[in-house]
Design a protein around this motif. Structure first.
Motif, PDB file in Angstrom:
ATOM      1  N   PRO A   1       0.842  -1.197   0.000  1.00  0.00           N
ATOM      2  CA  PRO A   1       0.000   0.000   0.000  1.00  0.00           C
ATOM      3  C   PRO A   1       0.885   1.258   0.000  1.00  0.00           C
ATOM      4  N   VAL A   2       0.452   2.291  -0.734  1.00  0.00           N
ATOM      5  CA  VAL A   2       1.229   3.534  -0.782  1.00  0.00           C
ATOM      6  C   VAL A   2       0.702   4.468   0.298  1.00  0.00           C
ATOM      7  N   GLU A   3       1.572   4.846   1.209  1.00  0.00           N
ATOM      8  CA  GLU A   3       1.173   5.715   2.313  1.00  0.00           C
ATOM      9  C   GLU A   3       1.078   7.161   1.817  1.00  0.00           C
ATOM     10  N   ARG A   4       2.136   7.574   1.125  1.00  0.00           N
ATOM     11  CA  ARG A   4       2.178   8.920   0.558  1.00  0.00           C
ATOM     12  C   ARG A   4       3.354   8.991  -0.414  1.00  0.00           C
TER      13      ARG A   4
ATOM     14  N   ASP B   1       3.867   1.290   2.646  1.00  0.00           N
ATOM     15  CA  ASP B   1       3.570   0.839   3.999  1.00  0.00           C
ATOM     16  C   ASP B   1       4.138  -0.578   4.176  1.00  0.00           C
TER      17      ASP B   1
END
Lengths: 133, 251
Positions: B98-101, B106
């Protein structure tokens, strides 16, 4: 601050985007022509049980250009599968004191000798098969 | 050689963007500049809002893993000169996480997978300090040393389509870590790690794509470790059948 992680879905074409994945799927896809080849072989055995005429007709049917092309594809798939599989053997079979390279070479030589023996046995017994000679 | 290079960076702002979008930054071309240093330049000189991870700059900490032109790479170990001819490169967060920012993936699930294989030394009976250290010959060290070079950067997970399909798969680094301890002559805990290896999420989820070993920046060869785990799992299965046949419980 609330988190909202972005999850990218794995699309159907994931394997097209990287040469390593394309090579992997080509290796896995060699199973398909080999599966069809196994069906052809079993159908030949079935014809053999039906008598000499049925088996001879089956043999003649296989000489159609389409089947010859299929067999060429099946041989190529089989060779590719063997080559890529033996390439991976040193990762599975780790023997202290013997290099991975030697293990790979040993498997390649064994595969060649084994194939030659099977081919020789098949050719030697050919006149017996259905009496085609 | 052009005097600048276009770096297309995937930006994702949680709560603002629905999905990552690419943003172009022009960075002065210098063949000695790493992708990580280029990101530092962007943050210092062009756009202070860019988020990414980094620490050591020398391929030890494993923080700066990103996808560079679709390949999992360490930002600090990838140099702009590789892309000089094309004059551009694309950078995004590690795949399969998952891309946090922006470029931050992540890795929490990955850390949980590492812990699941009990990556610590276990002894049948603890030795008192007065009895001396656990000694090891160079040959015994050689058996696992390669697998202990892992820096937990996560590149092998970004390279693994099986992890991408289902991230419950323990994955290359965790299974490598299990083998690292199982091969250590000072450790008695391999029986306790077999449950994780044998599980649905364990070694058998691997289909030997082999790309994990190609992208590993420390030449650990996780594909070898995972597939040797399959050999260990098979032997364990056979031994358990024997135990059950003798009316004992499986181990």
């Amino acid at each position: 601050m609330t988190r909202k992680p972005y999850r990218a879905p794995q699309r159907w074409n994931w394997w097209l985007k990287n040469p390593a994945y394309r090579r992997y799927l080509l290796r896995e896809a060699t199973a398909l022509p080999l599966f069809v080849y196994a069906l052809v072989l079993v159908s030949g055995l079935y014809r053999y049980t039906q008598g000499q005429l049925a088996f001879t007709r089956w043999l003649e049917a296989l000489q159609a250009p389409g089947w010859l092309v299929f067999h060429a594809v099946a041989v190529a798939a089989c060779v590719l599968h063997a080559v890529t599989w033996i390439e991976l053997v040193p990762k599975l079979l780790v023997v202290p004191g013997i290099s991975g390279r030697s293990i790979k070479r040993g498997h390649q030589v064994a595969a060649l000798i084994g194939s030659a023996l099977v081919d020789a046995a098949a050719l030697a017994s050919w006149p017996l098969a259905g009496g085609a000679s | 050689m052009s005097d600048s290079i276009a770096i297309h960076v995937n930006r994702y702002r949680p709560g603002v963007d629905e999905a990552p979008t690419e943003q172009r930054y022009d960075v002065p071309m210098d063949g000695d500049l790493s992708v990580l240093e280029a990101l530092n330049y962007i943050k210092d000189e062009i756009d202070p809002t860019l988020a990414y991870r980094w620490s050591c700059r020398m391929a030890i900490c494993g923080s700066c893993g990103v996808m560079v032109d679709g390949e999992p790479r360490l930002g600090c170990k990838t140099f702009l000169r590789e892309f000089a001819d094309r004059g551009e490169l694309h950078v995004r967060a590690l795949d399969n996480f998952p891309v946090e920012r922006d470029l931050i993936a992540d890795l929490e699930g990955f850390m949980d997978h590492l812990a699941a294989v009990k990556p610590w030394m276990m002894h049948d009976s603890e030795r008192a300090p007065a009895e001396g250290e656990y000694r090891q010959t160079p040959a015994e060290l050689e058996r696992f040393q390669q697998f202990s070079q892992c820096i937990n950067c996560g590149l092998c997970y970004a390279a693994c389509p099986q992890f991408g399909r289902d991230d419950s798969f323990l994955g290359p680094a965790a299974l490598t870590l299990a083998l690292r301890y199982n091969l250590d002559s000072r450790d008695d805990g391999s029986a306790g790690r077999m449950a994780a290896l044998n599980a649905d999420e364990g070694v058998w989820r691997c289909t030997f794509v082999g790309y994990c070993s190609e992208v590993c920046p420390k030449d650990v060869d996780p594909a070898q470790a995972v597939n040797r785990g399959k050999v260990a799992s098979t032997i364990n299965y056979g031994l358990n059948l024997l135990r059950l046949a003798r009316g004992k419980h499986d181990a």
